[in-house]
Design an enzyme around this catalytic site. Sequence first.
Site, PDB file in Angstrom:
ATOM      1  N   PRO A 173      -7.527  37.580 113.661  1.00  0.00           N
ATOM      2  CA  PRO A 173      -7.792  37.831 112.232  1.00  0.00           C
ATOM      3  C   PRO A 173      -6.595  37.534 111.338  1.00  0.00           C
ATOM      4  O   PRO A 173      -6.750  36.910 110.284  1.00  0.00           O
ATOM      5  CB  PRO A 173      -8.171  39.317 112.209  1.00  0.00           C
ATOM      6  CG  PRO A 173      -8.732  39.583 113.561  1.00  0.00           C
ATOM      7  CD  PRO A 173      -7.924  38.747 114.496  1.00  0.00           C
ATOM      8  N   HIS A 215       6.069  43.657 108.663  1.00  0.00           N
ATOM      9  CA  HIS A 215       6.547  44.465 109.790  1.00  0.00           C
ATOM     10  C   HIS A 215       7.582  45.490 109.328  1.00  0.00           C
ATOM     11  O   HIS A 215       7.525  46.665 109.720  1.00  0.00           O
ATOM     12  CB  HIS A 215       7.151  43.556 110.868  1.00  0.00           C
ATOM     13  CG  HIS A 215       6.145  42.982 111.806  1.00  0.00           C
ATOM     14  ND1 HIS A 215       5.314  41.935 111.458  1.00  0.00           N
ATOM     15  CD2 HIS A 215       5.812  43.302 113.086  1.00  0.00           C
ATOM     16  CE1 HIS A 215       4.527  41.637 112.487  1.00  0.00           C
ATOM     17  NE2 HIS A 215       4.811  42.450 113.484  1.00  0.00           N
TER      18      HIS A 215
END
Length: 509
Positions: free
Chosen positions: A403, A438
């Site tokens: 995805p 992140h």
Amino acid sequence: MGDSDAVGAYSTRRRRATLAAGRAGSPQPMNGKSAAACQSSLAAGISADNGPEKTRERSLETAWSQSKSEKKKRGNDIGDRLSCHKTQESLLSSASGYNNYRGILNWCVVMLVLSNARLFLENLLRYGVLVDPIQVISLFLNDPYSWPAACLMIVSNVFILVALYTERQLSKGSFSELVGFLVHCINMVIMLTFPAAVVLLVPSMTPVGGAFVLGIYTILFLKMYSYKDVNMWCRELSTAKAKKLARSLSCPSAQHFKGGDRKVCYPGNLTIRDMYYFVFAPTLCYELNFPRSPKIRMSFLLRRLFEMLFFIQLLVGLTQQWMIPIIQSSMKPLEDMDLSRMTERLLRLAVPNHLLWLIFFYWFFHSSMNFTAELLRFGDRQFYKDWWNSETVTYFWQNWNIPVHKWCLRHFYKPLLRNGFSKIVSQSAVFFLSAFFHEYLVSVPLRMFRLWAFTGMMAQLPLAWFVGRFLRGNHGNAAVWMSLIIGQPFAVLMYVHDYYVLHHRQETD
């Protein structure tokens, strides 16, 4: 003796017939017959006399050939007894073409289970049973009337509805493209900054709750960006009066839909039902008509639900029993900068950390996403590919999270290429964006900024270049596994150490 006499008689008659034919060479009649007739009758007589002889000759030849083959076979048997070698490769050599290593794989699995069982038994003997589900549940039940994470989840609906309202106004022409673009940009910037500010400023927000909420808002940010882009592409194609639109942009052909699913065309997709189906669907890329499965399979749904419940308990238990004691014992070597002890703790942490990462991958990308897809009858179930066979770092990042890879390729990488940027610059931009998120998902919940996650992601660029340039095949695959097994626990130790120094040491002082 009989055979030799027969052969001699046959040769004698043959010579006599030849002499007789020579004497009758003149064309004189014999007993009223011409010479030609005599010759033909003579030949017929010879052939009649030679019928049994030819059959016997053929049988002699067959017997001779059989005896010859038997002698040859006996010679081959003797040769086999004398020689037992031939040109061939060892099975463990790549040139042999042998690839059935199932027994070695089973041996590796058995050794892995035995070694980890020993480590787990040693952990139990040293620390006792540390698993406490009530402690985890109490984190979410403590002071239930001031749950900032739950409040942020409810507030997220505001950003969803603003994006839907903006697209409706753009479809009717009430907003210009510039105004709609500005509203979308403001909405998505607030979508990232507002929950981060709440996590940083509200004291009751725990790191676990903060990471969960920021993860949800990050997913919503990527979904709303795709929603904006696809509807903009549909308006552009509608303005150009295109007769046939791409499947991902407008109405698909009838062959893509079975079972009577209704097709939607722009702007008929701008509904609350369509928006919230996309919000809950296990994808980040918007389409007007998603592929749908024919029905909900209850047995498949229950299996995925059982896996979700089992693996989330296993993750919590292994973290409490295995990870936390190793991390706690690693603080002293990190403070003293004892490199040998730090390396030993890093290697001890690598095994449970990697095991937890693999369990999380299966729990999230297989069990949870398949559960959601089955519940919504979402047809595209390719959430991952064979990343475990990755021979390059690039192949791993392209296949372990489909995805996100589809979103980056569709809404970030290809637009950069269309705008004239090179492939190297575009790939670096994709890694930079991934590094940002992140760091966003780790530093903000921990309320500290050390850029370990950002540095680890950006380090993937030179690592990808090195592995792709100098390593191939099994060596490249081993390098990818090594980066996964060693890189992640190193970042975990750095963050845990910094968090411990920043909070617990101050409290002790």
